[in-house]
Design a protein around this motif. Structure first.
Motif, PDB file in Angstrom:
ATOM      1  N   PHE A 122      39.062  24.763  12.869  1.00  0.00           N
ATOM      2  CA  PHE A 122      40.422  25.068  13.323  1.00  0.00           C
ATOM      3  C   PHE A 122      40.404  25.717  14.705  1.00  0.00           C
ATOM      4  O   PHE A 122      41.242  25.406  15.558  1.00  0.00           O
ATOM      5  CB  PHE A 122      41.111  25.992  12.319  1.00  0.00           C
ATOM      6  N   THR A 173      38.564  25.199  17.122  1.00  0.00           N
ATOM      7  CA  THR A 173      38.273  24.256  18.206  1.00  0.00           C
ATOM      8  C   THR A 173      39.502  23.458  18.625  1.00  0.00           C
ATOM      9  O   THR A 173      39.462  22.750  19.637  1.00  0.00           O
ATOM     10  CB  THR A 173      37.171  23.260  17.786  1.00  0.00           C
ATOM     11  N   LEU A 174      40.598  23.553  17.871  1.00  0.00           N
ATOM     12  CA  LEU A 174      41.789  22.757  18.159  1.00  0.00           C
ATOM     13  C   LEU A 174      42.558  23.324  19.346  1.00  0.00           C
ATOM     14  O   LEU A 174      42.591  24.542  19.552  1.00  0.00           O
ATOM     15  CB  LEU A 174      42.710  22.734  16.934  1.00  0.00           C
ATOM     16  N   PRO A 175      43.230  22.465  20.125  1.00  0.00           N
ATOM     17  CA  PRO A 175      44.110  22.959  21.195  1.00  0.00           C
ATOM     18  C   PRO A 175      45.231  23.806  20.594  1.00  0.00           C
ATOM     19  O   PRO A 175      45.632  23.595  19.444  1.00  0.00           O
ATOM     20  CB  PRO A 175      44.666  21.670  21.819  1.00  0.00           C
ATOM     21  N   ASP A 176      45.750  24.748  21.353  1.00  0.00           N
ATOM     22  CA  ASP A 176      46.788  25.638  20.830  1.00  0.00           C
ATOM     23  C   ASP A 176      48.024  24.877  20.358  1.00  0.00           C
ATOM     24  O   ASP A 176      48.632  25.233  19.345  1.00  0.00           O
ATOM     25  CB  ASP A 176      47.182  26.673  21.889  1.00  0.00           C
ATOM     26  N   GLU A 201      48.117  22.026  19.048  1.00  0.00           N
ATOM     27  CA  GLU A 201      47.776  21.412  17.764  1.00  0.00           C
ATOM     28  C   GLU A 201      47.759  22.454  16.647  1.00  0.00           C
ATOM     29  O   GLU A 201      48.176  22.173  15.521  1.00  0.00           O
ATOM     30  CB  GLU A 201      46.411  20.727  17.866  1.00  0.00           C
ATOM     31  N   LYS A 202      47.300  23.652  16.950  1.00  0.00           N
ATOM     32  CA  LYS A 202      47.207  24.698  15.921  1.00  0.00           C
ATOM     33  C   LYS A 202      48.548  24.962  15.248  1.00  0.00           C
ATOM     34  O   LYS A 202      48.605  25.329  14.069  1.00  0.00           O
ATOM     35  CB  LYS A 202      46.684  26.003  16.535  1.00  0.00           C
ATOM     36  N   TRP A 241      49.278  23.336  11.861  1.00  0.00           N
ATOM     37  CA  TRP A 241      48.404  23.659  10.735  1.00  0.00           C
ATOM     38  C   TRP A 241      48.867  24.956  10.083  1.00  0.00           C
ATOM     39  O   TRP A 241      49.390  25.851  10.738  1.00  0.00           O
ATOM     40  CB  TRP A 241      46.959  23.803  11.207  1.00  0.00           C
ATOM     41  N   LYS A 265      46.656  20.695   7.459  1.00  0.00           N
ATOM     42  CA  LYS A 265      47.714  19.964   8.176  1.00  0.00           C
ATOM     43  C   LYS A 265      48.296  18.943   7.213  1.00  0.00           C
ATOM     44  O   LYS A 265      47.581  18.077   6.711  1.00  0.00           O
ATOM     45  CB  LYS A 265      47.144  19.265   9.411  1.00  0.00           C
TER      46      LYS A 265
END
Length: 227
Positions: free
Chosen positions: A98, A100-103, A105-106, A109, A144
């Motif tokens: 989690f 490692t995800l772009p903000d 994208e976060k 989730w 997600k």
């Protein structure tokens, strides 16, 4: 589980399955392999709400398979019965993945800490002591969820735009259901090592999928993947 099922189960329109169709299905089932489906090893039950409307809550039965120790993927049905509707899917990842995800994208989730520790997320039919061995891990993960079928509205077919769903994060959000009996057994569990990320759970705001018309790239502008 205490309480009631707050999802609906609409009738699907259309002709009943014919004998000939059933015979073909029996033959193909005996010959073909179903690797992805056969990998499913776990049934989890929880409640999701629409990212833009917490009053719309749906009972969600997850049938999950591990991709590896840090990721599992789940098919979501509106019930555990053989005639259940496939209403969505969920990807579950470790805190490490989690992060490692772009903000941006976060935000799509949600955390699982409250769902697990409150008892809202459970494995139907599995003794509590066995459930807790795995749910202690789930409490530290993020998920997600996309739902395609708005069964809470009584839709008899999957209508509209797929929507991002969210999960419960505190007391008082779930209507008409209590899980107090199991809550005490899970007090020892902990969530993500670094705490729940502030961008998770839509950053504490509503989130909704919308349809927007745009230009479609012509074939010549798309890289060729297959030769």
């Amino acid at each position: 589980m205490e309480g009631k099922n707050i999802s609906t189960h609409p009738e699907i329109p259309g002709e009943k399955t014919k004998t000939g169709t059933a015979l073909v299905e029996t033959a193909t089932a005996a010959i073909q392999g179903f690797g992805p489906i056969n990998k499913i090893h776990q049934h989890l039950c929880a409640f999701h709400f629409y990212g833009h409307d917490m009053s719309r809550q749906v009972e969600a039965h997850h049938f999950c398979a591990h991709q590896n120790e840090e990721m599992r993927q789940c098919l979501i049905y509106d019930s555990p019965n053989k005639d259940a509707r496939l209403i969505g899917l969920e990807y579950i990842v470790s805190e490490n993945l989690f992060m490692t995800l772009p903000d941006d994208e976060k935000r799509m989730w949600h955390s699982h800490e409250y769902e697990v520790k409150s008892g809202v997320l459970f494995m139907p039919g599995i003794p509590g002591a066995i459930q807790r061995q795995d749910l202690d891990k789930v409490a530290k993960t993020y998920g997600k969820v996309i739902h395609f079928w708005q069964v809470d509205k009584g839709d008899d077919l999957p209508l509209g735009i797929p929507q991002v769903m969210m999960a419960l994060t505190r007391d008082g959000q779930l209507f008409g259901v209590s899980f107090e009996n199991e809550r005490g057994n899970r007090k020892y569990m902990t969530g993500p090592e670094h705490g729940i990320h502030p961008m998770a759970n839509a950053g504490g705001k509503g989130i909704k999928t919308v349809l927007r018309e745009t230009d479609c790239k012509p074939v010549d502008s798309v890289p060729r993947v297959f030769v």
